[in-house]
Enzyme design. Structure first.
Site, short mmCIF file in Angstrom:
data_model
loop_
_atom_site.label_atom_id
_atom_site.label_comp_id
_atom_site.label_asym_id
_atom_site.label_seq_id
_atom_site.Cartn_x
_atom_site.Cartn_y
_atom_site.Cartn_z
N ASN A 152 1.58 -5.43 -0.20
CA ASN A 152 3.05 -5.84 -0.33
C ASN A 152 3.90 -5.51 0.84
O ASN A 152 5.11 -5.57 0.79
CB ASN A 152 3.63 -5.73 -1.87
CG ASN A 152 2.70 -6.22 -2.91
OD1 ASN A 152 2.13 -7.33 -2.78
ND2 ASN A 152 2.68 -5.58 -3.83
N ASN A 175 0.24 -5.77 -7.96
CA ASN A 175 1.64 -5.28 -8.68
C ASN A 175 2.29 -6.60 -8.93
O ASN A 175 3.70 -6.47 -8.62
CB ASN A 175 2.36 -4.23 -8.11
CG ASN A 175 1.57 -2.81 -7.94
OD1 ASN A 175 0.74 -2.62 -8.97
ND2 ASN A 175 1.83 -1.91 -7.07
N SER A 281 -2.77 5.12 -4.81
CA SER A 281 -1.82 3.93 -4.84
C SER A 281 -2.94 2.65 -5.52
O SER A 281 -4.15 2.71 -5.43
CB SER A 281 -1.33 3.43 -3.42
OG SER A 281 -2.29 2.84 -2.69
N GLY A 283 -3.32 -0.14 -4.07
CA GLY A 283 -3.73 -0.83 -2.75
C GLY A 283 -4.93 0.13 -2.66
O GLY A 283 -6.04 -0.83 -2.19
N TRP A 303 0.94 -1.61 5.45
CA TRP A 303 1.61 -0.89 6.36
C TRP A 303 2.92 -0.53 6.00
O TRP A 303 3.65 -0.76 5.32
CB TRP A 303 2.41 -2.22 7.31
CG TRP A 303 3.11 -1.55 8.43
CD1 TRP A 303 4.48 -1.81 8.61
CD2 TRP A 303 2.84 -1.12 9.35
NE1 TRP A 303 4.92 -1.21 9.81
CE2 TRP A 303 3.79 -0.81 10.44
CE3 TRP A 303 1.34 -0.77 10.11
CZ2 TRP A 303 3.76 -0.19 11.75
CZ3 TRP A 303 1.29 -0.10 11.56
CH2 TRP A 303 2.41 0.01 11.94
N HIS A 317 9.00 -3.98 1.10
CA HIS A 317 7.98 -4.84 0.45
C HIS A 317 8.43 -6.07 1.37
O HIS A 317 9.54 -6.25 1.78
CB HIS A 317 8.21 -5.01 -0.84
CG HIS A 317 7.78 -4.09 -1.83
ND1 HIS A 317 8.42 -3.38 -2.78
CD2 HIS A 317 6.50 -3.17 -1.66
CE1 HIS A 317 7.79 -2.23 -3.15
NE2 HIS A 317 6.54 -2.34 -2.61
N HIS A 329 2.41 8.80 -4.08
CA HIS A 329 1.27 8.45 -3.24
C HIS A 329 1.27 9.15 -1.84
O HIS A 329 2.44 9.70 -1.70
CB HIS A 329 1.43 7.06 -3.20
CG HIS A 329 1.30 6.54 -4.50
ND1 HIS A 329 0.55 6.54 -5.45
CD2 HIS A 329 2.38 5.43 -5.04
CE1 HIS A 329 0.61 5.55 -6.44
NE2 HIS A 329 1.70 5.08 -6.13
#
Length: 354
Positions: A152, A175, A281, A283, A303, A317, A329
């Site tokens: 995101n 999410n 996380s 991700g 990123w 985001h 995180h």
């Protein structure tokens, strides 16, 4: 008079048409300029850059050097290295076995079994009614050819990666991010994680009006919604309420639950190779799972920095600027792991425009 109005109308139509054509051309030229701005690097220089990334760490490079290295790397064509990929994939399979244990199923659990939470010291006994909520089998028993994992990050905005993402055979999302930016993020979704904090804060734990949540979920069509119901005690009730809400509204989505055993094994793996974090996380969880179950993985929107590759300030985001809680995180360190895997040729990290 009628003739004059006719000429005016024709002129307006021509101008509108020209303006539309010019905007299309200008956008196309802008995208081309964006792709061209990364000078193609000689193979020897690409090898040097990749070696620098693989032998260094983010903490050994100052921010300007780090950005310069990543920018230069954009001029190096990405090449898959199957040897590196199979080696890394076998490590994930030995430690974690996502194809079988990522999600709680009737195959990897049993009535009467006690689930140990991975985030706190809590536990949950699997009753017959809870067992019946689990999938029969894992959706990842068969290898998937190509996967897109959509983060995101603000870098995804104006990326024009939507079409590329939608072409993947399987798309992971994180999410319950909004899909309003179709040209950048696409629409295809096969599984999407849902952080219980979003359900608690934004949707009042689904104890009040549930329709706003249901309307949001419709954008995900029939995607699986993945919840960490057994990570913390506070997650369990709201996760089950999410499942019941979708059933009550006859939604096509199916709620599935992270297996805490998988998350514990995965955390041990990453910590074992030196990654430090309080908690992984979402991700990292899904990128790791995708790497194991997919033959080719491309990451989009991963990123964690406040500036893009040009040094321009961007949102955290692509849809808002809500910053993560500090100390939970280790996003930059996670990103460096992806960057190393990209340099090795085991996965592709998409950072520029598509």
């Amino acid at each position: 008079m009628a003739r004059r109005w006719h000429l005016v109308l024709v002129l307006v139509v021509v101008l509108i048409g020209y303006s539309f054509y010019w905007n299309l051309q200008h956008r196309g030229q802008s995208a081309q300029r964006s792709r061209r701005r990364y000078m193609e690097m000689p193979e020897s220089e690409c090898l040097r850059l990749k070696s620098l990334i693989l032998k260094s760490t983010m903490k050994k490079l100052d921010r300007s050097t780090f950005y310069a290295v990543i920018n230069a790397l954009q001029g190096c064509p990405w090449k898959a290295n199957q040897t590196e990929r199979y080696l890394k994939q076998s490590q994930f399979r030995m430690c974690c076995n996502a194809s079988r244990t990522l999600i709680m199923t009737k195959e990897n659990s049993a009535v009467g079994q006690t689930i140990q939470y991975d985030g706190d010291k809590g536990s949950k006994n699997i009753t017959e009614s809870l067992y019946q909520l689990f999938l029969e089998t894992s959706p990842f028993t068969k290898p998937i050819r190509s996967c897109a994992v959509v983060g995101n990050g603000g870098i995804l905005k104006s990326s024009f990666c939507g079409a590329d993402i939608d072409q993947a055979d399987f798309v992971f999302r994180l999410n319950l991010a909004p899909l309003n930016w179709t040209q950048d993020v696409g629409t295809k979704t096969d599984i999407v994680s849902a952080n219980p904090s979003i359900l608690i804060d934004k949707y009042k734990s689904l104890k009040e009006q549930r329709k706003p949540f249901i309307d949001m979920v419709k954008a995900y069509n029939s995607a699986l919604i993945l919840l960490p119901a057994f990570s913390y005690g506070m997650n369990t009730e709201v996760s089950l309420r999410t499942l019941y809400s979708l059933e009550d509204f006859d939604m096509n989505n199916r709620v599935v639950f992270f297996n805490p055993q998988y998350l514990q094994s995965l955390a041990s793996y990453w910590k074992g190779i030196g990654l430090k974090f309080h908690r992984m996380s979402s991700g990292l969880m899904l990128a790791s799972a995708a790497f194991e179950v997919c033959e080719k993985v491309t990451l989009y929107g991963f990123w964690p920095f406040s500036e893009d590759l040009d040094g321009t300030t961007i949102l955290h985001h692509y849809y808002d600027n809500k910053l993560p809680s500090r100390g939970v995180h280790s996003m930059p360190d996670e990103f460096y792991q992806y960057l190393m895997m990209h340099s090795q040729g085991s996965l592709k990290l998409q950072l520029g425009q598509c």
